[in-house]
Scaffold this active site. Sequence first.
Site, PDB file in Angstrom:
ATOM      1  CG  PHE A  48      63.580  39.833  34.961  1.00  0.00           C
ATOM      2  CD1 PHE A  48      63.343  38.754  35.796  1.00  0.00           C
ATOM      3  CD2 PHE A  48      64.467  40.823  35.379  1.00  0.00           C
ATOM      4  CE1 PHE A  48      63.980  38.657  37.022  1.00  0.00           C
ATOM      5  CE2 PHE A  48      65.107  40.732  36.605  1.00  0.00           C
ATOM      6  CZ  PHE A  48      64.856  39.651  37.433  1.00  0.00           C
ATOM      7  CG  ASP A  73      67.556  40.914  29.775  1.00  0.00           C
ATOM      8  OD1 ASP A  73      68.546  40.158  29.890  1.00  0.00           O
ATOM      9  OD2 ASP A  73      67.122  41.590  30.714  1.00  0.00           O
ATOM     10  CE1 TYR A 103      72.842  38.492  38.845  1.00  0.00           C
ATOM     11  CE2 TYR A 103      73.901  40.550  38.229  1.00  0.00           C
ATOM     12  CZ  TYR A 103      72.762  39.842  38.557  1.00  0.00           C
ATOM     13  OH  TYR A 103      71.555  40.475  38.594  1.00  0.00           O
ATOM     14  CE  LYS A 104      70.440  36.608  36.491  1.00  0.00           C
ATOM     15  NZ  LYS A 104      69.425  37.395  35.808  1.00  0.00           N
ATOM     16  NE  ARG A 135      64.402  30.841  39.048  1.00  0.00           N
ATOM     17  CZ  ARG A 135      65.012  31.934  38.640  1.00  0.00           C
ATOM     18  NH1 ARG A 135      64.739  32.461  37.465  1.00  0.00           N
ATOM     19  NH2 ARG A 135      65.941  32.510  39.383  1.00  0.00           N
TER      20      ARG A 135
HETATM   21  C1  LIG Z   1      69.162  38.610  36.197  1.00  0.00           C
HETATM   22  C2  LIG Z   1      68.421  39.463  35.237  1.00  0.00           C
HETATM   23  C3  LIG Z   1      68.602  40.835  35.213  1.00  0.00           C
HETATM   24  C4  LIG Z   1      69.503  41.459  36.231  1.00  0.00           C
HETATM   25  O1  LIG Z   1      69.478  42.824  36.224  1.00  0.00           O
HETATM   26  P1  LIG Z   1      70.344  43.614  37.286  1.00  0.00           P
HETATM   27  O2  LIG Z   1      70.336  44.989  36.789  1.00  0.00           O
HETATM   28  O3  LIG Z   1      71.686  42.970  37.349  1.00  0.00           O
HETATM   29  O4  LIG Z   1      69.682  43.464  38.611  1.00  0.00           O
HETATM   30  C5  LIG Z   1      67.935  41.571  34.261  1.00  0.00           C
HETATM   31  N1  LIG Z   1      67.124  40.982  33.372  1.00  0.00           N
HETATM   32  C6  LIG Z   1      66.914  39.654  33.377  1.00  0.00           C
HETATM   33  C7  LIG Z   1      66.022  39.034  32.378  1.00  0.00           C
HETATM   34  C8  LIG Z   1      67.550  38.856  34.321  1.00  0.00           C
HETATM   35  O5  LIG Z   1      67.343  37.551  34.348  1.00  0.00           O
END
Ligand SMILES: *Cc1c(COP(=O)(O)O)cnc(C)c1O
Length: 409
Positions: free
Chosen positions: A124, A194, A219-220, A368
Amino acid sequence: VDRADAAALDAADALADRREAFRLPDGVIYLDGNSLGALQPAVAERIRTVVTDEWGEGLIRSWNAAGWVSLPHQVAERIAPLLGATSDEVAVTDSTSANLFKALVAARRLRPGRRMILTDDRNFPSDVYVAGGVAALLADTEVVVVASDEVEDRLADDVAVLTLTHVDYRTGGLHDAARLTAAAHRAGALTVWDLSHSAGAVAVDLAGWAADLAVGCTYKYLNGGPGAPAYLYAARRHHDALDAPIRGWHGHAAPFDFSADYAAGPGADRFLGGTPPIISLAALDTALAVWDGVDVDAVVDKSRRLTDAFIERVDDRLAGLGVEVLSPRDRRDRGAQVSLRHDHALPVMQALIARGLIGDVRPPDVLRFGFSPLYVRFVDVWDAVERLHDVLVSRVFESPTYQQRPTVT
Ligand SMILES: *Cc1c(COP(=O)(O)O)cnc(C)c1O
């Protein structure tokens, strides 16, 4: 196969009753739970209670009387089983980005003399930015980004930390975390995983992988609400040696002694830092109650069956309409997400959203669709492909209405 077969699969689904805990708008097929999980009315009610009763009436007494002080632990206990961890290994607070920063600094410090934070080009982007910030802060540290299939070859005695995102946000492709963790360890490096697109949707077994540190988002697939506090995992065998880079009082062994000296709190607690976000932690606590009594293997299995069904239906129904399946076709190699490539991904998605099918897009040309197993049904898979078919065949996406790029995609 027809829609009745999909309905029969829903009727036989052992997880079907979980959907009743959620509230989805009428007419909407929600395939974006991989970006923002859906609301449960019980969460709205909990927030109301925390704000109106506990804060409004209880005021500061609620730290003790309403149990605010133990909320981080209570939530860690709910998340730990979804990670293959024990609760003393999990801290819940801050954002994923902030927790990644803390984890990378702590991991790098456990491997002095090794310069490299290694990652891959499927990570990411934000995670790579954070790693870059860590390298800019610490002496003799650099971030090296290699192609995914070169990670194992690049692991050597100059690598301090291997950091990867378990599920590729673009394609839904899944890393073999156990194998890569073992390869990192053979080279003497630590791992920081992650799990943002993993926990609650795909099999996660941090203990079984022998992972060192990990972070992830709630939050996912965990439905904690926008910006809900994230988690940080630290394997117990590292606890004594780990130094949290933010030495806040809530990570102290005895915050209310107000001692002049810092003493790290037990286990992952040392990563708590400052005062936890109580309103969002309470929301997350209630959101996670939907997992009580749920067999995580059944959830993983359902996510694979949903994504299999979607790919199969896309192949059947959308052949010749300009879409290509980007996600791995082998269910063992993908998360609970299917990505489709289309030359006009953005306007296609805008047209779909206008027709009540919500997914999202990623540049340059990726549509997606996330299949959150607790509330997505097999009939939703069927209906989603019908709506895609309508939009692609009618070419309604060519309308000027759908060409504008919104700020958030
Ligand atoms: C959604 C997501 C994040 C989110 O990070 P925030 O600090 O909440 O913005 C981080 N890493 C990955 C791989 C994600 O999919």
